[in-house]
Design a protein around this motif. Structure first.
Motif, PDB file in Angstrom:
ATOM      1  N   ASN A   1      70.986 -24.386  39.800  1.00  0.00           N
ATOM      2  CA  ASN A   1      70.955 -24.986  41.140  1.00  0.00           C
ATOM      3  C   ASN A   1      71.961 -24.336  42.085  1.00  0.00           C
ATOM      4  OD1 ASN A   1      68.863 -26.721  41.315  1.00  0.00           O
ATOM      5  ND2 ASN A   1      70.084 -28.584  41.449  1.00  0.00           N
ATOM      6  N   ARG A   2      73.038 -23.802  41.540  1.00  0.00           N
ATOM      7  CA  ARG A   2      74.073 -23.149  42.352  1.00  0.00           C
ATOM      8  C   ARG A   2      73.581 -21.784  42.831  1.00  0.00           C
ATOM      9  NH1 ARG A   2      77.861 -23.885  38.672  1.00  0.00           N
ATOM     10  NH2 ARG A   2      77.684 -21.815  37.828  1.00  0.00           N
ATOM     11  N   GLU A   3      72.920 -21.045  41.941  1.00  0.00           N
ATOM     12  CA  GLU A   3      72.627 -19.633  42.218  1.00  0.00           C
ATOM     13  C   GLU A   3      71.218 -19.366  42.694  1.00  0.00           C
ATOM     14  OE1 GLU A   3      73.506 -17.366  38.724  1.00  0.00           O
ATOM     15  OE2 GLU A   3      75.623 -17.927  38.723  1.00  0.00           O
ATOM     16  N   ILE A   4      70.258 -20.179  42.263  1.00  0.00           N
ATOM     17  CA  ILE A   4      68.863 -19.841  42.526  1.00  0.00           C
ATOM     18  C   ILE A   4      68.320 -20.641  43.701  1.00  0.00           C
ATOM     19  CG2 ILE A   4      66.532 -19.742  41.572  1.00  0.00           C
ATOM     20  CD1 ILE A   4      67.714 -19.512  38.801  1.00  0.00           C
TER      21      ILE A   4
ATOM     22  N   PRO B   1      52.258 -10.425  38.232  1.00  0.00           N
ATOM     23  CA  PRO B   1      53.371 -10.178  37.292  1.00  0.00           C
ATOM     24  C   PRO B   1      54.756 -10.431  37.878  1.00  0.00           C
ATOM     25  CG  PRO B   1      52.367  -8.104  38.009  1.00  0.00           C
ATOM     26  CD  PRO B   1      51.519  -9.202  38.557  1.00  0.00           C
ATOM     27  N   GLU B   2      54.856 -10.572  39.192  1.00  0.00           N
ATOM     28  CA  GLU B   2      56.174 -10.738  39.830  1.00  0.00           C
ATOM     29  C   GLU B   2      56.905 -12.001  39.368  1.00  0.00           C
ATOM     30  OE1 GLU B   2      53.358 -10.151  41.392  1.00  0.00           O
ATOM     31  OE2 GLU B   2      53.605  -8.347  42.623  1.00  0.00           O
ATOM     32  N   LEU B   3      56.178 -12.948  38.789  1.00  0.00           N
ATOM     33  CA  LEU B   3      56.843 -14.183  38.360  1.00  0.00           C
ATOM     34  C   LEU B   3      57.306 -14.101  36.909  1.00  0.00           C
ATOM     35  CD1 LEU B   3      54.428 -16.724  40.051  1.00  0.00           C
ATOM     36  CD2 LEU B   3      56.737 -16.122  40.768  1.00  0.00           C
ATOM     37  N   ASN B   4      56.978 -12.987  36.243  1.00  0.00           N
ATOM     38  CA  ASN B   4      57.311 -12.838  34.824  1.00  0.00           C
ATOM     39  C   ASN B   4      58.471 -11.851  34.686  1.00  0.00           C
ATOM     40  OD1 ASN B   4      56.575 -13.321  31.972  1.00  0.00           O
ATOM     41  ND2 ASN B   4      56.227 -11.105  31.989  1.00  0.00           N
ATOM     42  N   GLY B   5      59.684 -12.347  34.664  1.00  0.00           N
ATOM     43  CA  GLY B   5      60.811 -11.421  34.548  1.00  0.00           C
ATOM     44  C   GLY B   5      62.134 -12.090  34.820  1.00  0.00           C
ATOM     45  N   TYR B   6      63.105 -11.257  35.163  1.00  0.00           N
ATOM     46  CA  TYR B   6      64.479 -11.730  35.338  1.00  0.00           C
ATOM     47  C   TYR B   6      65.024 -11.297  36.683  1.00  0.00           C
ATOM     48  CZ  TYR B   6      63.920 -11.875  30.267  1.00  0.00           C
ATOM     49  OH  TYR B   6      63.452 -12.112  29.009  1.00  0.00           O
ATOM     50  N   TRP B   7      65.957 -12.085  37.223  1.00  0.00           N
ATOM     51  CA  TRP B   7      66.742 -11.659  38.381  1.00  0.00           C
ATOM     52  C   TRP B   7      68.098 -11.215  37.838  1.00  0.00           C
ATOM     53  CZ3 TRP B   7      65.763 -10.431  43.253  1.00  0.00           C
ATOM     54  CH2 TRP B   7      66.853 -10.255  44.126  1.00  0.00           C
TER      55      TRP B   7
ATOM     56  N   ALA C   1      49.735 -29.026  38.828  1.00  0.00           N
ATOM     57  CA  ALA C   1      50.525 -27.871  38.380  1.00  0.00           C
ATOM     58  C   ALA C   1      51.522 -27.546  39.474  1.00  0.00           C
ATOM     59  CB  ALA C   1      49.621 -26.679  38.128  1.00  0.00           C
ATOM     60  N   THR C   2      52.776 -27.407  39.093  1.00  0.00           N
ATOM     61  CA  THR C   2      53.837 -27.125  40.054  1.00  0.00           C
ATOM     62  C   THR C   2      54.515 -25.823  39.665  1.00  0.00           C
ATOM     63  OG1 THR C   2      54.226 -29.494  40.019  1.00  0.00           O
ATOM     64  CG2 THR C   2      55.795 -28.169  41.227  1.00  0.00           C
ATOM     65  N   LEU C   3      54.754 -25.002  40.672  1.00  0.00           N
ATOM     66  CA  LEU C   3      55.510 -23.779  40.425  1.00  0.00           C
ATOM     67  C   LEU C   3      56.870 -23.922  41.099  1.00  0.00           C
ATOM     68  CD1 LEU C   3      55.616 -20.696  39.570  1.00  0.00           C
ATOM     69  CD2 LEU C   3      54.931 -20.231  41.926  1.00  0.00           C
ATOM     70  N   ALA C   4      57.935 -23.724  40.321  1.00  0.00           N
ATOM     71  CA  ALA C   4      59.269 -23.571  40.900  1.00  0.00           C
ATOM     72  C   ALA C   4      59.607 -22.090  40.752  1.00  0.00           C
ATOM     73  CB  ALA C   4      60.295 -24.426  40.149  1.00  0.00           C
ATOM     74  N   ALA C   5      59.911 -21.426  41.857  1.00  0.00           N
ATOM     75  CA  ALA C   5      60.172 -19.992  41.767  1.00  0.00           C
ATOM     76  C   ALA C   5      61.427 -19.625  42.546  1.00  0.00           C
ATOM     77  CB  ALA C   5      58.968 -19.203  42.273  1.00  0.00           C
ATOM     78  N   ASP C   6      61.982 -18.475  42.178  1.00  0.00           N
ATOM     79  CA  ASP C   6      63.225 -17.972  42.766  1.00  0.00           C
ATOM     80  C   ASP C   6      62.894 -17.210  44.048  1.00  0.00           C
ATOM     81  OD1 ASP C   6      65.532 -16.559  43.384  1.00  0.00           O
ATOM     82  OD2 ASP C   6      66.042 -16.182  41.278  1.00  0.00           O
ATOM     83  N   HIS C   7      63.385 -17.721  45.188  1.00  0.00           N
ATOM     84  CA  HIS C   7      63.018 -17.112  46.474  1.00  0.00           C
ATOM     85  C   HIS C   7      63.687 -15.756  46.688  1.00  0.00           C
ATOM     86  CE1 HIS C   7      60.834 -17.255  50.085  1.00  0.00           C
ATOM     87  NE2 HIS C   7      60.969 -18.537  50.360  1.00  0.00           N
TER      88      HIS C   7
END
Lengths: 81, 403
Positions: free
Chosen positions: B199-202, B251-257, B372-378
């Motif tokens: 919650n702090r970083e993403i 594929p952009e949702l499958n990975g790491y920041w 279905a809910t998607l939470a994603a990193d903006h």
């Protein structure tokens, strides 16, 4: 198999999927999955356990009939006793 | 030359306690062999070797708590003997944790865990199979004398101990298996650390869509009618497989920041949230989900749930999830908004499957639906991308034969 033996099997299988609970203390007409917090995967494990112990394979369309201890007992008893 | 390090079993892990060495010095190990067990705030995990070689002398004795990244032992190349300088091999586990700097040397013991279970008084060596059996039968390994080489406790020793115990009269019938029921003291702290960081970083964004599951569920019920109860497939299997297929499309949702950039991962390893009966939650990885048939995925999910609940997860399963899925099944809330598990960039959540009014073609009907809910990193993606993912998810679910 007597009704007591069937009861023992049912409680033993419930104990396996909800090890910290006391299934014998559950109201027989209460929804067993709510009472013992059994998710859909554990519920399937429970039915596999009944099948192993009694040879009765409960089809999906009958799941509503086996939602309580009383329901499970009646369902299996009708086919076993 | 390989270094066997304390792995990071999640973004929240800072230290781990080396509980037991399962391979003796001088024995050969293969990549994937379980070398040691490690205890973290989330429980006990089996840790694999990431290379082939000969096990070196332990650099850290069993029972010690060390920082993530600490070298625990060297894994020597075959036919080479002595200890040499540090190599620079980066294991897959270490690669995941690049976000936090890895200490290269052993640091003094750090205690972040407020309450640890009592430490084992002495080193116990037992074969993995003996260890499992002991856990199943609630036998205390410390009370057994091993008859294997170097006094290693073997399966037979545990069986004998169990027979001896069962021959004794029982005073009470309430003996509980050692593995069941007790909440792990650090679990709440571990979840708190990971979720606070998230919650702090993403910067999360959320998208939600309603999916009509009538057709896929009818198809599944017809399939299940031909299956024995043991082989029956749960609806969650369709949902998880459809997520994997939709990730192939987006594929952009499958990975790491990591390192201030999105690192898309080639493999789809889905962290599958499993609630523990005693409270708390673990999301170990289902590997290569897009490659699995529905029956294989059902088996993998069952195996993962069982091992999560009996404390037999592997270290790699805690580190390599590329996205997470949480699913409420047929009970609970209608909508779930997830908190992303860093360094992942997305979480897909499914609420309860339930009948709802559904308008289509000017008609109102009743359908079995799921939200279905998607939470994603903006930082990594935008809503347009997330929206494409949810559309792809729906499309794959409406063609269950292709899953």
């Amino acid at each position: 198999m007597t009704e007591q033996e069937l009861q023992a099997i049912i409680f033993a299988e419930l104990k396996k999927v909800a090890p910290e609970s006391d299934p014998t203390g559950v109201d027989p007409t209460e929804n067993i999955r709510e009472a013992l917090d059994i998710d859909s995967y554990s519920f399937q494990r429970l039915l596999v356990g009944f099948s192993d112990q009694t040879g009765i394979d409960i089809p999906e369309e009958d799941y509503a009939k086996v939602s309580t201890v009383a329901g499970i007992t009646a369902y299996l008893a009708a086919r076993l006793l | 030359m390989g270094e066997f390090r304390m792995p990071s079993l999640g973004a929240d892990m800072e230290t781990g306690r080396l509980v037991e060495w399962l391979v003796l010095p001088g024995e050969s190990v293969k990549r994937g062999d379980i070398v040691a067990t490690v205890e973290t705030q989330k429980g006990l995990f089996e840790i694999e070797s990431f290379e082939d070689g000969i096990m070196g002398e332990p650099l850290v004795p069993a029972g010690t708590e060390v920082s993530v990244g600490t070298v625990l032992a060297l894994i020597l190349p075959e036919r080479t003997a002595t200890v040499a300088e540090s190599g620079t091999t980066v294991s897959p586990a270490a690669a995941v944790t690049m976000a936090s700097p890895l200490p290269l040397t052993a640091t003094p013991e750090v205690s972040v865990t407020p309450a640890q279970p009592p430490a084992q008084p002495q080193r116990i060596t037992a074969s993995p199979s003996a260890r499992r059996l002991a856990a199943e039968l609630a036998i205390d390994l410390a009370a057994i004398r091993g008859t294997g080489p170097h006094g290693v406790i073997q399966r037979g020793d545990v069986e004998q101990a169990a027979q001896a115990r069962d021959a004794m009269p029982r005073t009470t019938d309430s003996a509980q298996p050692a593995t069941a029921g007790s909440i792990h003291p650090g679990m709440r702290q571990a979840i708190a650390a990971a979720m606070s960081r998230s919650n702090r970083e993403i910067p999360h964004y959320y998208l939600e869509t309603e999916i009509d599951l009538s057709r896929p569920l009818q198809w599944l019920e017809a399939e299940n009618r031909q299956r024995s109860i043991r082989e029956r497939i749960l609806p969650v299997v369709l949902l998880v497989k459809a997520v994997a297929k939709a990730l192939r499309d987006v594929p952009e949702l499958n990975g790491y920041w990591l390192d201030n950039q999105l690192q898309i991962q080639p493999d789809i390893h889905i962290g599958f949230a499993v609630a523990l009966r005693e409270g708390g939650l673990i999301a170990p990885a289902l590997h290569g989900v897009d490659q699995l048939s529905l029956p294989a995925l059902m088996a993998a999910i069952g195996d993962l749930i069982d091992r999560t609940r009996t404390g037999r997860l592997r270290g790699s399963e805690m580190t390599d999830a590329t996205i997470s899925v949480t699913n409420l099944g047929d009970r609970g809330a209608r909508t779930v908004f997830g908190v992303i598990y860093p360094p992942q960039v997305a979480l897909v959540a499914f609420g309860r499957i339930m009948e709802r009014p559904w308008a289509e073609g000017g008609m109102l009907g009743v359908r079995r639906c799921v939200t279905a809910t998607l939470a994603a990193d903006h930082r990594a993606t935008d809503g347009h991308c997330g929206s494409q993912f949810l559309e792809a998810l729906n499309r794959h679910l409406q063609q269950p034969e292709g899953l």
